[in-house]
Design an enzyme around this catalytic site. Structure first.
Site, mmCIF file in Angstrom:
data_model
loop_
_atom_site.group_PDB
_atom_site.id
_atom_site.type_symbol
_atom_site.label_atom_id
_atom_site.label_comp_id
_atom_site.label_asym_id
_atom_site.label_seq_id
_atom_site.Cartn_x
_atom_site.Cartn_y
_atom_site.Cartn_z
ATOM 1 N N SER A 142 0.890 -1.556 0.070
ATOM 2 C CA SER A 142 -0.225 -0.057 0.036
ATOM 3 C C SER A 142 0.775 1.260 -0.010
ATOM 4 O O SER A 142 1.691 1.566 0.932
ATOM 5 C CB SER A 142 -0.965 0.047 1.239
ATOM 6 O OG SER A 142 -1.306 1.220 1.276
ATOM 7 N N ASP A 193 -4.909 3.862 -1.947
ATOM 8 C CA ASP A 193 -5.825 4.123 -1.077
ATOM 9 C C ASP A 193 -6.466 5.368 -1.314
ATOM 10 O O ASP A 193 -5.754 6.502 -0.928
ATOM 11 C CB ASP A 193 -5.515 3.934 0.359
ATOM 12 C CG ASP A 193 -5.310 2.503 0.918
ATOM 13 O OD1 ASP A 193 -5.987 1.752 0.821
ATOM 14 O OD2 ASP A 193 -3.948 2.361 1.117
ATOM 15 N N ASP A 238 -6.640 -6.359 4.095
ATOM 16 C CA ASP A 238 -6.151 -5.108 4.340
ATOM 17 C C ASP A 238 -6.060 -4.466 5.870
ATOM 18 O O ASP A 238 -7.134 -4.183 6.251
ATOM 19 C CB ASP A 238 -6.635 -4.259 3.207
ATOM 20 C CG ASP A 238 -6.145 -2.908 3.127
ATOM 21 O OD1 ASP A 238 -5.323 -2.641 3.650
ATOM 22 O OD2 ASP A 238 -6.692 -2.135 2.352
ATOM 23 N N MET A 274 -11.387 -5.520 5.174
ATOM 24 C CA MET A 274 -10.653 -4.768 6.049
ATOM 25 C C MET A 274 -10.254 -5.311 7.497
ATOM 26 O O MET A 274 -11.228 -5.870 8.147
ATOM 27 C CB MET A 274 -11.505 -3.287 6.246
ATOM 28 C CG MET A 274 -11.727 -2.494 5.042
ATOM 29 S SD MET A 274 -10.065 -2.002 4.305
ATOM 30 C CE MET A 274 -9.199 -1.295 5.739
ATOM 31 N N MET A 301 -8.955 8.401 -0.140
ATOM 32 C CA MET A 301 -9.657 8.732 0.934
ATOM 33 C C MET A 301 -10.143 10.033 0.679
ATOM 34 O O MET A 301 -9.500 10.883 0.430
ATOM 35 C CB MET A 301 -8.867 8.718 2.068
ATOM 36 C CG MET A 301 -8.618 7.355 2.421
ATOM 37 S SD MET A 301 -7.265 7.404 3.867
ATOM 38 C CE MET A 301 -6.509 5.680 3.814
ATOM 39 N N HIS A 336 -1.205 -1.327 -4.324
ATOM 40 C CA HIS A 336 -2.365 -0.808 -3.655
ATOM 41 C C HIS A 336 -2.390 0.580 -3.291
ATOM 42 O O HIS A 336 -1.590 1.079 -2.751
ATOM 43 C CB HIS A 336 -2.664 -1.607 -2.463
ATOM 44 C CG HIS A 336 -3.883 -1.703 -1.464
ATOM 45 N ND1 HIS A 336 -5.162 -2.368 -1.890
ATOM 46 C CD2 HIS A 336 -4.354 -0.704 -0.550
ATOM 47 C CE1 HIS A 336 -6.031 -1.951 -1.242
ATOM 48 N NE2 HIS A 336 -5.539 -1.063 -0.331
ATOM 49 N N MET A 346 -12.253 4.664 -0.955
ATOM 50 C CA MET A 346 -13.059 5.022 0.498
ATOM 51 C C MET A 346 -13.432 6.513 0.454
ATOM 52 O O MET A 346 -13.112 7.246 0.924
ATOM 53 C CB MET A 346 -11.933 4.832 1.480
ATOM 54 C CG MET A 346 -11.440 3.574 2.049
ATOM 55 S SD MET A 346 -9.792 3.508 3.018
ATOM 56 C CE MET A 346 -8.695 3.635 1.466
ATOM 57 N N HIS A 350 -8.265 1.292 -4.177
ATOM 58 C CA HIS A 350 -9.252 0.852 -2.980
ATOM 59 C C HIS A 350 -9.871 2.182 -2.501
ATOM 60 O O HIS A 350 -9.380 3.102 -1.976
ATOM 61 C CB HIS A 350 -8.549 0.261 -1.769
ATOM 62 C CG HIS A 350 -9.285 0.155 -0.403
ATOM 63 N ND1 HIS A 350 -8.576 -0.028 0.625
ATOM 64 C CD2 HIS A 350 -10.650 0.418 -0.133
ATOM 65 C CE1 HIS A 350 -9.593 0.017 1.618
ATOM 66 N NE2 HIS A 350 -10.833 0.129 1.209
HETATM 67 C C1 DX5 Z 1 -6.426 1.806 5.346
HETATM 68 C C2 DX5 Z 1 -5.815 1.243 3.877
HETATM 69 C C3 DX5 Z 1 -4.861 0.469 4.083
HETATM 70 C C4 DX5 Z 1 -3.495 0.979 4.608
HETATM 71 C C5 DX5 Z 1 -2.865 -0.457 5.260
HETATM 72 O O1 DX5 Z 1 -7.591 2.503 5.534
HETATM 73 O O2 DX5 Z 1 -6.923 0.801 3.519
HETATM 74 O O3 DX5 Z 1 -4.594 -0.041 2.678
HETATM 75 O O4 DX5 Z 1 -2.503 1.697 3.873
HETATM 76 O O5 DX5 Z 1 -1.715 0.187 5.946
HETATM 77 P P1 DX5 Z 1 -1.143 -1.029 7.284
HETATM 78 O O6 DX5 Z 1 -0.702 -2.157 6.284
HETATM 79 O O7 DX5 Z 1 -0.036 -0.003 7.759
HETATM 80 O O8 DX5 Z 1 -2.026 -1.059 8.023
HETATM 81 ZN ZN ZN Z 2 -6.401 -0.235 1.299
#
Ligand code: DX5
Ligand code: ZN
Length: 214
Positions: free
Chosen positions: A7, A34, A174, A136, A36, A32, A67, A65
């Site tokens: 990620s 993220d 994840d 998650m 947000m 990956h 969010m 991903h």
């Molecule tokens: C959290 C994300 C993850 C995050 C994981 O909302 O969806 O992908 O980057 O990070 P670690 O591996 O540090 O928990």
């Molecule tokens: Zn993620």
């Protein structure tokens, strides 16, 4: 063999190119990303221009991903930016069947994401439409959180559902993943491990990726 999707949330944003290059040379299977929006989750990460920039040098498929509320509005834009796999939260989709159809029609693999509190049973009538389910194992929004143990039970239940229905849906996990819990997660039935902190904060990220591929 388990797939590993590092990620980028934990990467060095001042020198993202170097981290992408490291991933290109590593055994990572996907990258990956993220996204947000500060509404669905209490954090804002990055958006389409960054995805596009990453895509321009990445040699691995981009696993995006979302969010964000109203993800349907951006499906085509993420395709245009270079996403190969696009996952949406079940908690953000009023018409999940339609969202998955749109993602696949746009030419991407479609994933459904479940928050820690959402039961796997919510997938009973929709899992057959997804290429992947992302469970998650932390509350979404931040990297570096602690793995929620109950996820193991959810992975087992989901795996049983997938096998019972004769599907080939991938299970991605994840949040809070590291070499210590990876084995249990894979034994429970996970196919893809996402890891941010444990990879990018280690002294040797490429080696850590290798260790996670169990
Ligand atoms: C959290 C994300 C993850 C995050 C994981 O909302 O969806 O992908 O980057 O990070 P670690 O591996 O540090 O928990
Ligand atoms: Zn993620």
């Amino acid at each position: 063999m388990t797939l590993v999707a590092p990620s980028l949330l934990s990467a060095n944003f001042l020198n993202l190119a170097a981290d992408i290059e490291m991933l290109n040379q590593s055994e990572a299977d996907w990258i990956h990303l993220d996204i947000m929006d500060g509404v669905f989750v209490p954090n804002i990460s990055f958006g389409l221009p960054i995805v596009k920039a990453v895509a321009s040098i990445a040699k691995k498929p981009l696993d995006v991903h979302l969010m964000i509320v109203n993800p349907d509005r951006y499906i085509q834009e993420f395709k245009n930016a270079g996403a190969s796999i696009l996952s949406v939260h079940i908690e953000t989709c009023q018409h999940l069947h339609r969202s998955l159809e749109s993602i696949k029609k746009a030419g991407m693999k479609a994933g459904i994401v479940l928050n820690p509190h959402t039961s796997v049973s919510a997938l009973e009538d929709i899992v057959n439409e997804a290429d992947m389910v992302l469970l998650m194992s932390v509350n979404p929004g931040f990297g570096g959180q602690k793995f929620i143990q109950h996820t193991l039970r959810k992975i087992t239940t989901l795996k049983e559902m997938i096998l019972r229905k004769n599907l080939t849906t991938l299970i991605e996990v994840d949040g809070g993943m590291d070499v210590l819990n990876a084995k249990a997660v894979v034994s429970a039935g996970a196919d893809v491990l996402v890891a941010g902190n444990s990879i990018f904060k280690s002294d040797n990220p490429a080696e850590m990726i290798k260790l996670l591929k169990i």
